[in-house]
Design an enzyme around this catalytic site. Sequence first.
Site, PDB file in Angstrom:
ATOM      1  N   HIS A 103       9.043 -26.792  -1.479  1.00 37.57           N
ATOM      2  CA  HIS A 103       8.524 -27.960  -2.188  1.00 37.57           C
ATOM      3  C   HIS A 103       7.378 -27.585  -3.119  1.00 37.57           C
ATOM      4  CE1 HIS A 103      10.850 -30.794   0.349  1.00 37.57           C
ATOM      5  NE2 HIS A 103      10.854 -29.719   1.120  1.00 37.57           N
ATOM      6  N   GLU A 134       0.821  -1.216   0.000  1.00 46.24           N
ATOM      7  CA  GLU A 134       0.000   0.000   0.000  1.00 46.24           C
ATOM      8  C   GLU A 134       0.846   1.253   0.000  1.00 46.24           C
ATOM      9  OE1 GLU A 134      -4.429  -0.649   1.972  1.00 46.24           O
ATOM     10  OE2 GLU A 134      -2.905   0.333   3.169  1.00 46.24           O
ATOM     11  N   LYS A 141     -14.306  -0.241  -3.681  1.00 45.41           N
ATOM     12  CA  LYS A 141     -15.370   0.121  -2.730  1.00 45.41           C
ATOM     13  C   LYS A 141     -16.509   0.830  -3.449  1.00 45.41           C
ATOM     14  CE  LYS A 141     -12.426   0.818   1.310  1.00 45.41           C
ATOM     15  NZ  LYS A 141     -11.859   1.805   2.211  1.00 45.41           N
TER      16      LYS A 141
HETATM   17  O1  PA5 Z   1      -4.129   0.952   5.764  1.00 45.18           O
HETATM   18  C1  PA5 Z   1      -5.253   1.329   5.561  1.00 45.18           C
HETATM   19  O2  PA5 Z   1      -5.561   2.532   5.592  1.00 45.18           O
HETATM   20  C2  PA5 Z   1      -6.379   0.353   5.283  1.00 45.18           C
HETATM   21  O3  PA5 Z   1      -5.917  -0.948   5.222  1.00 45.18           O
HETATM   22  C3  PA5 Z   1      -7.398   0.464   6.405  1.00 45.18           C
HETATM   23  O4  PA5 Z   1      -6.778   0.176   7.622  1.00 45.18           O
HETATM   24  C4  PA5 Z   1      -8.565  -0.489   6.156  1.00 45.18           C
HETATM   25  O5  PA5 Z   1      -9.182  -0.195   4.948  1.00 45.18           O
HETATM   26  C5  PA5 Z   1      -9.573  -0.388   7.296  1.00 45.18           C
HETATM   27  O6  PA5 Z   1     -10.025   0.927   7.422  1.00 45.18           O
HETATM   28  P1  PA5 Z   1     -10.800   1.391   8.689  1.00 45.18           P
HETATM   29  O7  PA5 Z   1      -9.930   1.283   9.869  1.00 45.18           O
HETATM   30  O8  PA5 Z   1     -11.185   2.815   8.405  1.00 45.18           O
HETATM   31  O9  PA5 Z   1     -12.023   0.498   8.820  1.00 45.18           O
END
Ligand code: PA5
Length: 443
Positions: free
Chosen positions: A304, A283, A418
Amino acid sequence: MLKLDLSNATPFLPEDWLTSRLDALEQARTMLAEHNGPGGEFTGWVRLPVEYDREEFARIQAAARKIRSDSQVLVVIGIGGSYLGARAVIELLGSADHKLAPNAPEIFFAGNGLSTDALADLMDYVADKDFSINVISKSGTTTEPAVAFRIFKALLEEKYGKDGARGRIYATTDAHKGALKGLADAEGYEEFVVPDAVGGRYSVLTAVGLLPIAAAGIDIEDLMAGAAGAMETLSWPGADNIAWQYAAARNALCAAGKSIELLVGYEPSFRFFAEWWKQLYGESEGKEGKGLFPASVEFTADLHSMGQYIQQGQRILLETVVRFAKSRREVLIPHDPDNVDGLNFLSGKPLQFVAEQALRGTLLAHVDGGVPNLVLEAQGRDAKTAGELIYFFEYACGLSGYLLGVNPFDQPGVEAYKKNMFALLGKPGYEDQRSALEKRLNG
Ligand code: PA5
């Protein structure tokens, strides 16, 4: 403290792989320290191991004690950055059933997907158990955890009544806003904060990770102490800083044509640490058409299966091996008078010795096959070392993202799915997108 051995990567690197990046690393270090680089508003994690809310930390420990005293199971609801860090640490330090201390509840994770069967199985499992919920969502609006929370909250209220349930729900969310914050305020749940300046994937050392980790029986003071030690060591500029070396080596190998980094673990309990690492690097760096693709393998099992590709497939791989210096326990290989399997040359030797030779042999084979190997050596699987590993990878990721020229602290790409999902679900406001998507899907 951790050690980084680059001797099996340097043959693949140009001579100036580090020196040519020192200025950029110094700039990256300054941006992280002064919070003024791209995404600087989300660099609150940099000094978190020493600058955290002590009052909240004490409440986390008290809540964890209460959960241990009144719950056989803790259901931790969250996804992505609100999930992986806690699971990484709990599994790394625990055993298969996640029980780390006497009276520690079993920890189960929910709301990290949309599998009906997985959720239903967990609902069945907790039905006749005393359980509590830690719901974690910074935004408070993420669909997967919000749906799971509705379901487990209803179960809890059915079991203990609304008042009884209230004392078993712990909400970790934004300090000021969001649907979960509103609900927690209205219902009177105990609340913990995801700080504004800390993004999900950097949040394991906040209440997001700390409450489930403490409830599992792990010493969170040791975890923070390990992270604080790493922070102190890695904040010093210079070519001998292992976070600088790791960031520079990845960057140089990427420039030299490698496109996939495999995080290699030799402990099954390391699997979710690798999942956490994948989110952190994926990310943070996977944007603007850039970034090494972070993947992971578990050796020796995957030797393996994936071993063939690693040895002889496309030469686009590098490996970062996390090696724990000591196993916690000792198992000796027994002598067999018949020696049918021909293994008596190993009689009396610790299994750890065999594992060590597997690691050494694999490393050389993969290097011979054209795969650079970086080896990060950690001490035992304990809370302090987990803190060191977390901070090392977080800090190196910040440096590495800046070296790559991206904002390591945003994640614009995760919105696309989303929006489509909301449209297809019929969420009000998404009507136009819905008909366009249905048309595409139905041909
Ligand atoms: O790193 C990030 O921002 C995402 O992985 C969020 O943590 C994830 O989408 C969950 O979001 P939230 O804590 O708002 O539910």
